[in-house]
Design a protein around this motif. Structure first.
Motif, short mmCIF file in Angstrom:
data_model
loop_
_atom_site.label_atom_id
_atom_site.label_comp_id
_atom_site.label_asym_id
_atom_site.label_seq_id
_atom_site.Cartn_x
_atom_site.Cartn_y
_atom_site.Cartn_z
N SER A 182 0.65 -1.21 0.06
CA SER A 182 -0.10 0.12 -0.03
C SER A 182 0.87 1.32 0.19
N LEU A 183 0.39 2.32 -0.47
CA LEU A 183 1.10 3.65 -0.34
C LEU A 183 1.17 4.11 0.97
N ARG A 184 0.57 4.09 1.74
CA ARG A 184 0.37 4.21 3.11
C ARG A 184 1.70 3.76 3.80
N LEU A 185 1.86 2.33 3.57
CA LEU A 185 2.96 1.81 4.26
C LEU A 185 4.38 2.30 3.64
N ALA A 186 4.31 2.47 2.50
CA ALA A 186 5.32 2.83 1.90
C ALA A 186 5.69 4.46 2.20
N GLU A 187 4.85 5.00 2.45
CA GLU A 187 4.95 6.59 2.89
C GLU A 187 5.57 6.18 4.61
N GLU A 188 5.22 5.84 5.32
CA GLU A 188 5.66 5.35 6.44
C GLU A 188 7.34 4.67 6.35
N ILE A 189 7.51 3.87 5.60
CA ILE A 189 8.82 3.48 5.42
C ILE A 189 9.79 4.60 4.86
N SER A 190 9.34 5.31 4.03
CA SER A 190 10.06 6.52 3.56
C SER A 190 10.20 7.68 4.52
N LYS A 191 9.20 7.75 5.37
CA LYS A 191 9.41 8.91 6.34
C LYS A 191 10.51 8.47 7.58
N GLN A 192 10.34 6.94 7.76
CA GLN A 192 11.34 6.35 8.79
C GLN A 192 12.80 6.30 8.39
N ALA A 193 13.00 6.07 6.94
CA ALA A 193 14.00 5.85 6.34
C ALA A 193 14.82 7.16 6.32
N LYS A 194 14.01 8.19 6.26
CA LYS A 194 14.49 9.59 6.16
C LYS A 194 15.09 10.09 7.24
N LYS A 195 14.16 9.74 8.34
CA LYS A 195 14.45 9.90 9.89
C LYS A 195 15.82 9.42 10.21
N ASN A 196 16.11 8.22 9.71
CA ASN A 196 17.38 7.58 10.15
C ASN A 196 18.67 7.43 9.24
N ASN A 197 18.18 8.46 8.10
CA ASN A 197 19.18 8.80 7.08
C ASN A 197 19.81 7.35 6.24
N VAL A 198 18.82 6.79 5.86
CA VAL A 198 19.04 5.56 5.27
C VAL A 198 18.03 5.52 3.85
N ASN A 199 18.59 4.33 3.28
CA ASN A 199 17.62 4.48 1.99
C ASN A 199 17.07 2.67 2.44
#
Length: 233
Positions: A101-118
C-alpha cells in the motif's frame, strides 16, 4: 534432530537443476532461509552452512534475532508489516518484501529519512487473488509503483508474491509467469527509482517451478528447518 546439512544439499541440488532447465546461472538465485518460529540455535546451524540470507515474518521476532545473531546476516522482512512497526526494522533489514500500500510505503519513506538510510522494498502482489492473502491485485501494481517511486529514501527493487498452496507445483507456473510478465511491463514504463531486478517467489512446495519462471529469490522454510512448531508462540 533436523539434519540441516542434508536438507540444504537437497535444496541446493534442486535449485541447480531448475536453473539448468531454465538456462540460468545458479548465481541468479538467492536462497532465503525462512526462520520464523525457529530457535536461534537452528539459525546458527544453518548460518554455519554458509547461508547468510534469513527471512522473518514478525517484527518482534526479527528484532530479537538481529540482536543475538552474527552481524553479517542479511535479514528479510517477508511477513505483513504494520505501519506502526516500521520504525523498529528500518536500517536493520536488507529488504522489505511485503509492501502492498502507498500508506505503508510513505511510513517506510518517513522512517528511512529520519534515520538517514535508504530502504529497499518489493511490491507484494496477490497473484492468486486470494482473500486470505495480503498484496495488491495485478491491475493495481503499476499505479502503486508510480506513486511509491516519487517518495524519498525508498527504492523499489522488484516484486514478491505468495502463490496459493498447491499439491502439484505446476499449477502455480502460470502465476509465476504472470509475475515475470508484470515485471517486464513495469520495466518498460522506465519509471525513475524503480528496478525489477528481484522477483521473490517460490517456497518449499514450488520453488523449482518459480526458478524456471524467473524467480531471483526463493523463500524456503520447512524444507530446510523442518516442520514449524507454532505451539511455542
Amino acid at each position: 534432530m533436523e539434519d540441516f546439512k542434508k536438507n540444504l544439499e537437497v535444496i541446493e541440488e534442486n535449485i541447480c537443476n531448475a536453473c539448468k532447465k531454465a538456462g540460468r546461472s545458479r548465481d541468479e538465485v538467492t536462497l532465503i532461509a525462512v526462520s520464523k518460529t525457529k530457535p536461534v540455535e537452528d539459525l546458527q546451524a544453518v548460518y554455519d552452512l554458509n547461508i547468510r540470507d534469513f527471512g522473518e515474518n514478525k517484527v518482534q521476532e526479527l528484532k530479537d534475532k538481529i540482536e543475538v545473531m552474527p552481524k553479517d546476516m542479511k535479514w528479510h522482512m517477508i511477513g505483513h508489516l504494520q505501519r506502526n512497526k516500521v520504525k523498529y526494522i528500518i536500517g536493520k533489514v536488507e529488504l522489505i518484501h511485503s509492501v502492498d500500500s502507498l500508506r505503508l510505503a510513505e511510513e517506510i519513506s518517513k522512517q528511512a529519512k529520519k534515520n538517514n538510510v535508504n530502504a529497499d522494498i518489493l511490491i507484494e502482489v496477490n497473484i492468486g487473488d486470494e482473500e486470505s492473502k495480503f498484496g495488491i491485485s495485478t491491475d493495481e501494481v503499476i499505479e502503486l509503483v508510480k506513486d511509491i517511486a516519487k517518495l524519498e529514501n525508498i527504492s523499489i527493487k522488484g516484486l514478491m508474491c505468495v502463490a496459493p498452496y498447491v499439491v502439484d507445483s505446476e499449477e502455480n507456473r502460470p502465476l509465476f509467469h504472470k509475475i515475470k510478465d508484470l515485471s517486464v511491463d513495469i520495466m518498460s514504463e522506465n519509471i525513475d527509482n524503480v528496478s525489477m531486478s528481484i522477483l521473490s517467489m517460490g517456497m518449499s512446495n514450488d520453488y523449482q517451478v518459480a526458478i524456471e519462471e524467473g524467480a531471483t529469490m526463493v523463500r524456503i522454510g520447512s524444507n530446510l528447518f523442518g516442520k514449524r512448531d507454532y505451539s511455542k508462540n
